[in-house]
Design a protein around this motif. Structure first.
Motif, PDB file in Angstrom:
ATOM      1  N   ASN A   1      16.083   5.299  16.004  1.00 39.65           N
ATOM      2  CA  ASN A   1      15.886   6.056  14.765  1.00 39.65           C
ATOM      3  C   ASN A   1      15.128   5.297  13.680  1.00 39.65           C
ATOM      4  N   VAL A   2      14.195   4.459  14.078  1.00 40.25           N
ATOM      5  CA  VAL A   2      13.361   3.768  13.089  1.00 40.25           C
ATOM      6  C   VAL A   2      12.014   4.484  13.055  1.00 40.25           C
ATOM      7  N   PHE A   3      11.871   5.377  12.097  1.00 41.14           N
ATOM      8  CA  PHE A   3      10.681   6.220  12.029  1.00 41.14           C
ATOM      9  C   PHE A   3       9.715   5.784  10.916  1.00 41.14           C
ATOM     10  N   THR A   4      10.266   5.318   9.812  1.00 43.22           N
ATOM     11  CA  THR A   4       9.446   5.062   8.627  1.00 43.22           C
ATOM     12  C   THR A   4       9.564   3.605   8.181  1.00 43.22           C
ATOM     13  N   LEU A   5       8.730   3.239   7.207  1.00 47.07           N
ATOM     14  CA  LEU A   5       8.815   1.878   6.666  1.00 47.07           C
ATOM     15  C   LEU A   5      10.193   1.608   6.068  1.00 47.07           C
ATOM     16  N   TRP A   6      10.786   2.625   5.444  1.00 50.46           N
ATOM     17  CA  TRP A   6      12.129   2.427   4.882  1.00 50.46           C
ATOM     18  C   TRP A   6      13.146   2.181   6.000  1.00 50.46           C
ATOM     19  N   ASP A   7      13.036   2.952   7.083  1.00 53.34           N
ATOM     20  CA  ASP A   7      13.918   2.732   8.231  1.00 53.34           C
ATOM     21  C   ASP A   7      13.760   1.301   8.752  1.00 53.34           C
ATOM     22  N   PHE A   8      12.510   0.846   8.792  1.00 52.07           N
ATOM     23  CA  PHE A   8      12.234  -0.496   9.313  1.00 52.07           C
ATOM     24  C   PHE A   8      12.881  -1.564   8.423  1.00 52.07           C
ATOM     25  N   LEU A   9      12.677  -1.440   7.099  1.00 52.69           N
ATOM     26  CA  LEU A   9      13.275  -2.422   6.184  1.00 52.69           C
ATOM     27  C   LEU A   9      14.800  -2.374   6.241  1.00 52.69           C
ATOM     28  N   SER A  10      15.341  -1.152   6.423  1.00 52.69           N
ATOM     29  CA  SER A  10      16.795  -1.009   6.512  1.00 52.69           C
ATOM     30  C   SER A  10      17.344  -1.685   7.768  1.00 52.69           C
TER      31      SER A  10
ATOM     32  N   ALA B   1       0.817  -1.228   0.000  1.00 53.29           N
ATOM     33  CA  ALA B   1       0.000   0.000   0.000  1.00 53.29           C
ATOM     34  C   ALA B   1       0.843   1.268   0.000  1.00 53.29           C
ATOM     35  N   ALA B   2       2.140   1.115   0.212  1.00 52.88           N
ATOM     36  CA  ALA B   2       3.014   2.299   0.240  1.00 52.88           C
ATOM     37  C   ALA B   2       3.208   2.917  -1.144  1.00 52.88           C
ATOM     38  N   ASP B   3       2.807   2.204  -2.190  1.00 49.37           N
ATOM     39  CA  ASP B   3       2.936   2.717  -3.568  1.00 49.37           C
ATOM     40  C   ASP B   3       1.946   3.868  -3.777  1.00 49.37           C
ATOM     41  N   ALA B   4       2.349   5.041  -3.297  1.00 49.45           N
ATOM     42  CA  ALA B   4       1.409   6.169  -3.246  1.00 49.45           C
ATOM     43  C   ALA B   4       0.982   6.660  -4.624  1.00 49.45           C
ATOM     44  N   ASP B   5       1.889   6.617  -5.610  1.00 46.93           N
ATOM     45  CA  ASP B   5       1.520   7.149  -6.928  1.00 46.93           C
ATOM     46  C   ASP B   5       0.867   6.097  -7.825  1.00 46.93           C
ATOM     47  N   GLY B   6       0.733   4.897  -7.313  1.00 48.93           N
ATOM     48  CA  GLY B   6       0.009   3.866  -8.048  1.00 48.93           C
ATOM     49  C   GLY B   6       0.651   3.414  -9.339  1.00 48.93           C
ATOM     50  N   ASP B   7       1.977   3.548  -9.442  1.00 48.70           N
ATOM     51  CA  ASP B   7       2.627   3.143 -10.686  1.00 48.70           C
ATOM     52  C   ASP B   7       3.142   1.704 -10.631  1.00 48.70           C
ATOM     53  N   ASP B   8       2.705   0.986  -9.627  1.00 44.74           N
ATOM     54  CA  ASP B   8       3.071  -0.425  -9.440  1.00 44.74           C
ATOM     55  C   ASP B   8       4.551  -0.639  -9.162  1.00 44.74           C
ATOM     56  N   ALA B   9       5.214   0.415  -8.681  1.00 48.02           N
ATOM     57  CA  ALA B   9       6.592   0.291  -8.219  1.00 48.02           C
ATOM     58  C   ALA B   9       6.663   0.884  -6.812  1.00 48.02           C
ATOM     59  N   ILE B  10       7.136   0.086  -5.870  1.00 49.64           N
ATOM     60  CA  ILE B  10       7.241   0.561  -4.481  1.00 49.64           C
ATOM     61  C   ILE B  10       8.659   1.088  -4.296  1.00 49.64           C
ATOM     62  N   THR B  11       8.777   2.389  -4.159  1.00 46.01           N
ATOM     63  CA  THR B  11      10.099   3.008  -4.145  1.00 46.01           C
ATOM     64  C   THR B  11      10.561   3.343  -2.729  1.00 46.01           C
ATOM     65  N   GLU B  12      11.850   3.617  -2.638  1.00 45.92           N
ATOM     66  CA  GLU B  12      12.415   4.042  -1.349  1.00 45.92           C
ATOM     67  C   GLU B  12      11.726   5.315  -0.870  1.00 45.92           C
ATOM     68  N   ALA B  13      11.515   6.263  -1.786  1.00 40.57           N
ATOM     69  CA  ALA B  13      10.889   7.536  -1.397  1.00 40.57           C
ATOM     70  C   ALA B  13       9.489   7.306  -0.836  1.00 40.57           C
ATOM     71  N   GLU B  14       8.754   6.386  -1.455  1.00 40.31           N
ATOM     72  CA  GLU B  14       7.399   6.111  -0.964  1.00 40.31           C
ATOM     73  C   GLU B  14       7.428   5.433   0.408  1.00 40.31           C
ATOM     74  N   LEU B  15       8.399   4.573   0.606  1.00 41.68           N
ATOM     75  CA  LEU B  15       8.506   3.909   1.917  1.00 41.68           C
ATOM     76  C   LEU B  15       8.960   4.892   2.989  1.00 41.68           C
ATOM     77  N   ARG B  16       9.806   5.846   2.607  1.00 45.44           N
ATOM     78  CA  ARG B  16      10.235   6.877   3.561  1.00 45.44           C
ATOM     79  C   ARG B  16       9.076   7.786   3.958  1.00 45.44           C
ATOM     80  N   ALA B  17       8.064   7.858   3.124  1.00 44.28           N
ATOM     81  CA  ALA B  17       6.931   8.752   3.399  1.00 44.28           C
ATOM     82  C   ALA B  17       5.922   8.130   4.366  1.00 44.28           C
ATOM     83  N   VAL B  18       6.092   6.846   4.661  1.00 48.24           N
ATOM     84  CA  VAL B  18       5.142   6.176   5.558  1.00 48.24           C
ATOM     85  C   VAL B  18       5.714   6.129   6.969  1.00 48.24           C
ATOM     86  N   GLU B  19       5.182   6.991   7.846  1.00 46.87           N
ATOM     87  CA  GLU B  19       5.576   6.978   9.252  1.00 46.87           C
ATOM     88  C   GLU B  19       4.993   5.729   9.919  1.00 46.87           C
TER      89      GLU B  19
END
Lengths: 219, 246
Positions: free
Chosen positions: B217-226, B183-201
């Motif tokens: 320092n785990v704030f976002t989905l990208w932080d979590f995956l990292s 669901a993090a694919d905010a622009d709906g282009d069927d690609a889940i990007t780092e920027a989109e994951l960083r946008a999910v708190e």
């Protein structure tokens, strides 16, 4: 209750000192807490906080030989009965301070917590245990034209593990725990009360909130 | 008679000569074949097209003798290719080594698709992380690897590709979950990007999911995956090591 728990922990410490041979001896460490409070508290979601009350209810500090592990499966593998989830390496408590204290996070002052009894040797982490009600925050949050009166509190279910490396010598030393208040509240989002509560809970358990300094005593 | 003597001499030389620890890496079926929907709590599945990382500083130590054998250089491997893959060969004299450690260096590049049924989204993530794995321990075999004179023993560093999808670092009740990242694919282009994951708190995901515990320092989905990507390194199958950021 507290005296019997202290007895159990000290017995554990004594067992460690015995099992590890004659190299480990008892010593002490003075513990100081301080709050780092910026002039303006702004959260990641853009809220500016004006806290009327920000209080931390400290209960106990324990020093440990255990490393802070990244994930629960290490704990599960080792079967460490007393390990905090996410605090999974094998290792025993090697020092403790049990001294309930209410710490005002808005004071921006250093406060002496007490003296920890500790064994000499390597320390890889510490645990901060909070007493009920844990962390209390009250005040006003604003974001543009939005204004919210808030009152949040959170008590973690177990002690907070913090990575910390030190070698305690026979002369003991001084431990300073600094709490980054801006980091603690950085996840607060008052869009809903649930998000604000979740933000405080996640902030309290984030080990990056704490900065630990150790100064060994003169030999 | 003379030939028997030569055979005996050869056998004795073989038994006394150096042994070799052949260190391999394997991503198991989860990385090579994919992670089926049956193991996800929400019916999603994952197919990897790349799971590339660098293994370095593979080291075995004997606490009894003090002997240390270490990898020189580093080996970059795409674990989607059929393995196990050879990482290094450590030669030494006979002995038991009770301290195994290694490093997974970045970038850890993970590419593939996540989906449920016909709905699929791509991901191509690069994690700039370096993680040291120490004190490796296998539930059945323990921490030790044994080097026998004149023999080659294989020691596998296993990479668990499913760990990236666990929805909690703290809870032993963590599940593999795909829907939140999907669901993090905010622009709906069927690609889940780092920027989109960083946008999910993480405060915006359902309560109780994606808990990082004490990890800072785990704030976002990208932080979590990292953070999760640091936990993929294992030892001889289900064995585990103490993972620490470098």
């Amino acid at each position: 209750m507290k005296s019997s728990r202290r007895c159990v922990v000290l017995l554990t410490l004594a067992a460690v000192s015995t099992s590890c041979g004659a190299e480990r001896t008892w010593t002490g460490a003075s513990v100081t807490v301080r709050a780092e409070l910026p002039a303006v508290l702004t959260t990641r979601s853009g809220w500016v906080l004006e806290p009327r009350r920000a209080v931390l209810h400290l209960e106990a500090l324990r020093l440990s030989e255990a490393h802070v592990a990244l994930a629960w499966w290490r704990t599960a593998l080792l079967g460490v009965a007393n390990a905090h989830p996410g605090h999974g390496d094998d290792g025993a408590a090697v020092g403790e301070l049990i001294a309930p204290m209410v710490f005002d996070l808005t004071s921006a002052q250093s406060l002496t917590w007490g003296n920890a009894t500790t064994l000499t040797g390597d320390v890889h982490s510490l645990n901060v245990a909070l007493a009920a009600p844990g962390v209390e925050l009250e005040g006003v949050a604003t974001r543009g034209a939005e204004r919210v009166e808030f009152a949040q509190q959170f008590l973690p279910s177990s002690a907070l593990p913090v990575p910390f490396e030190a070698q305690v010598g026979p002369a003991g030393g001084a431990l300073t725990l600094s709490l980054d208040v801006a980091h603690l509240v950085s996840r607060l989002d008052f869009t809903t009360n649930e998000r604000a509560a979740e933000g405080l809970a996640r902030g309290v358990v984030d080990s990056a909130v704490w900065r630990v300094e150790w100064v060994g005593g003169a030999p | 008679m003379r030939s028997l003597g030569w055979v005996g001499l050869w056998l004795s030389l073989s038994a006394c000569g150096p042994g070799v620890l052949r260190i391999t890496a394997w991503g198991e079926d989860f990385i090579e074949q994919g992670i089926p929907s049956e193991v996800f709590v929400d019916g999603f599945d994952v197919a990897y097209s790349k799971f590339e990382l660098t293994l370095s500083e593979v080291t075995v130590r004997s606490s009894r003798t003090g002997v240390v054998l270490s990898q020189t250089g580093a080996t970059r491997i795409d674990l989607v290719r059929a393995g196990p893959h050879e990482v290094t060969r450590l030669a030494g004299t006979q002995g038991s080594f009770d301290d195994v450690s290694y490093v997974i260096a970045g970038p850890v590049q993970v590419e593939g698709s996540l989906g449920a049924g016909a709905r699929r989204k791509r991901f191509a993530w690069s994690f700039a992380v370096e993680t040291a794995y120490t004190g490796c321990l296998q539930p059945t075999l323990g921490p030790s690897v044994v080097l026998s004179a004149g023999r080659e023993e294989t020691v596998e560093l296993t990479v668990h590709g499913d760990h990236l999808w666990y929805d909690d670092l703290v809870s032993p009740d963590a599940s593999l979950r795909g829907s939140v990242i999907f669901a993090a694919d905010a622009d709906g282009d069927d690609a889940i990007t780092e920027a989109e994951l960083r946008a999910v708190e993480l405060t915006s995901v359902p309560t109780g999911q994606y808990g990082p515990g004490a990890v800072g320092n785990v704030f976002t989905l990208w932080d979590f995956l990292s953070t999760q990507v640091r936990t993929v390194g294992h030892f001889r199958g289900e064995g585990d090591c103490l993972a620490r950021p470098r």
